[in-house]
Write an enzyme that holds these catalytic residues in place. Structure first.
Site: not given
Length: 561
Positions: A155, A215, A394
């Protein structure tokens, strides 16, 4: 949100002392290509080697700069010397493929994190415990908490956070382009997240400005935030450890970097990277891009599975059929759709027959429906540690990666196929609507553990059982059966005996090495295919001897609600 798959482009500028640097305007950068050579070919590194290939391919290679080899088979990365038009790029690919030693040419495309737009904060961590739409984690925690298992998060990297740091092992930054990396250099041993903010039009013409997302930290927190510390949030597999592997930066991440990172996270060597001292059993990829699953990504996934590593990926947030989006359309992954708190498919979630299972992804426009996890207040560079509600596949994906982590604690020797089958068999039907297909249902941690241990009841009706099968190497045998309308799950399994047989299953036609609906890609005879919503009608099972085999059994069964 950046859902579309962007192509990496750049322009070469002259720097000090003759060095070349890449412009920050992504719309002007020259394209990069991944060239796959035949297994016994010697991929040329420089013009001195170009004489071994055809004139057209030689000229095409000379028009590019060689960058590096990939960890995935005989593949090398090149970059055009200038930005090409689409017709020029197409011709370049044709010229390369004119030589028999070149098997495939892929553009080194840029994948993005699979986040949906976020809104104000709401709710708590209902995704763990909600009876309608959660994953039933509390019922599993008496059996497993992820102890001794490493879960890799490919990520944006992670940012320091007191509710996460104790569960993190050293990772690696695989972003090779300094502009994408946004940290002043290329690949290095710092998997920290420097921020992925972008200005308007920075990624492509018309792209919006965005603050840093943090994220990777949000995803990692769902898997293994520190728990029972009277601070912040809980993780689903809270005694596991997180291996942060940075692949996403400004405007996304290159396919070539993601493929190398996936291989490294699984414990395989990668040229130029240090040995991974903490190889993962589970790899979470909450990222997506539009297009086919090419050989580069598929080969990286296959290499991970060969090391008995499960790869869990986001279905994507385009409200479209997942067949159009990688890596969810690759073989051998667990593709995760998102459900909301009502147990229906979230409005943004991709869908389709390639979805394996659903999990809480939330809808932040409804109070209480977001997914809460670790975050940071920094709009660009890191600020203060915090928590935030996000929505997206996600956010659904780490719920399933967390369940896979629990399963590996329960059975460290389990294969990826067995982990996937347990998750699917343990899933509960969605109580809400899901147009297009949401896989086996909502993942259930406790039921998955029961399925892994063989404690779930067998399917309602077996339709085929074959015993004492045998065959020779490369020989095919076929078996036909029918599935009634309304079946919600079909399971085909091979097991027992000696030797090595490969299981193939196909709808309406005899399977071949290149045409099938399921092939588990597992060594040995213990293979299983699960179809959450099989098409009614005729199905075929194909058995192909990878080596000669004896005494193998095959069962095919389906069940109704």
């Amino acid at each position: 949100m950046r859902l579309a798959l962007l192509l990496m482009t750049a322009v070469v500028l002259t720097g000090l002392q003759g060095e070349s640097v890449l412009a920050q305007d992504f719309t002007l950068r020259p394209q990069r290509l991944i060239v796959h050579y035949a297994g016994d070919a010697s991929p040329p590194r420089s013009s001195s080697s170009f004489s071994i290939i055809s004139p057209s391919a030689r000229n095409a290679l000379q028009s590019m700069d060689y960058l590096r080899p990939l960890a995935v088979g005989a593949r090398r990365l090149y970059q055009a010397k200038r930005r090409l038009t689409q017709s020029e790029l197409a011709q370049l690919k044709r010229d390369l493929l004119s030589d028999a030693s070149i098997l495939d040419v892929e553009e080194d495309i840029l994948l993005q994190k699979a986040t949906a737009p976020n809104d104000p904060r709401y709710g708590e961590q209902w995704g763990y415990f909600d009876e309608v739409a959660g994953v039933n984690a509390p019922a599993a925690w008496s059996l497993a908490t992820g102890a001794g298992v490493i879960a890799a998060v490919l990520d944006t990297g992670i940012v320091a956070h007191s509710d996460m740091d104790a569960n993190v092992v050293p990772g690696y930054d695989f972003i090779s382009d300094p502009i994408v990396a946004n940290d002043g250099d290329g690949r290095d041993a710092d998997a920290g997240d420097p921020g992925d903010w972008v200005a308007q039009d920075e990624c492509y013409d018309g792209s919006e400005a965005e603050n840093s997302s943090w994220h990777g930290s949000h995803v990692a927190g769902t898997i293994a935030a520190v728990t029972n510390n009277q601070v912040g949030v809980a993780g689903l597999a809270f005694n596991a450890r997180i291996l942060p592997v940075r692949v996403l930066g400004k405007c996304g991440g290159y396919l070539s970097d993601i493929a190398d990172a996936l291989v490294w996270a699984a414990g395989a060597p990668v040229d130029g990277a240090p040995e991974n001292l903490h190889p993962a059993k589970v790899i979470n990829m909450s990222l997506t891009g539009q297009g086919r699953c090419g050989g580069t990504m598929q080969s990286a996934i296959n290499m991970a599975r060969q090391r008995h590593v499960s790869v869990v990926v986001a279905a994507g947030n385009a409200n479209a059929d997942v067949r159009q989006f990688l890596p969810a359309n690759c073989k051998g992954v667990i593709a995760v759709a998102a459900n909301n708190r009502e147990g229906a498919r979230a409005w943004y979630s991709n869908f389709g027959r390639k979805v394996d299972v659903s999990a809480p992804g939330g809808e932040t426009d409804v109070p209480g429906n977001g997914v809460l996890s670790i975050w940071n207040t920094g709009l660009t560079v890191p600020g203060e540690e915090a928590y935030q509600f996000y929505q997206g596949t996600s956010m659904a994906t780490p719920h399933v990666a967390g369940i896979a982590t629990l399963l590996y604690e329960a059975d460290p020797g389990a294969t990826p196929g067995r982990i996937e089958s347990a998750i699917k068999l343990g899933a509960r039907p969605l109580p809400g609507d899901c147009d297009g297909g949401c896989g086996a249902g909502i993942a259930d941690a406790a039921r998955a553990l029961a399925a892994l241990n063989g404690d779930l009841p067998a399917p309602a009706r077996g339709v085929l059982r074959l015993e004492n099968l045998q065959g020779e190497e490369n020989a095919w045998d076929y078996y036909r059966f029918e599935v009634p309308r309304g079946a919600i799950e079909m399971v085909v399994r091979s097991f027992g005996g000696t030797g090595d047989v490969d299981l193939y299953v196909a709808d309406d036609v005899r399977p071949t090495p290149n045409k099938y609906d399921c092939r588990p890609f597992i060594d040995g005879n213990e293979e299983q295919c699960v179809f959450p919503n099989p098409e009614p009608g005729v199905w075929f099972i194909g058995l192909r001897g990878r080596h000669s085999y004896r005494g193998v059994s095959v069962t095919a069964s389906w069940r109704k609600p």
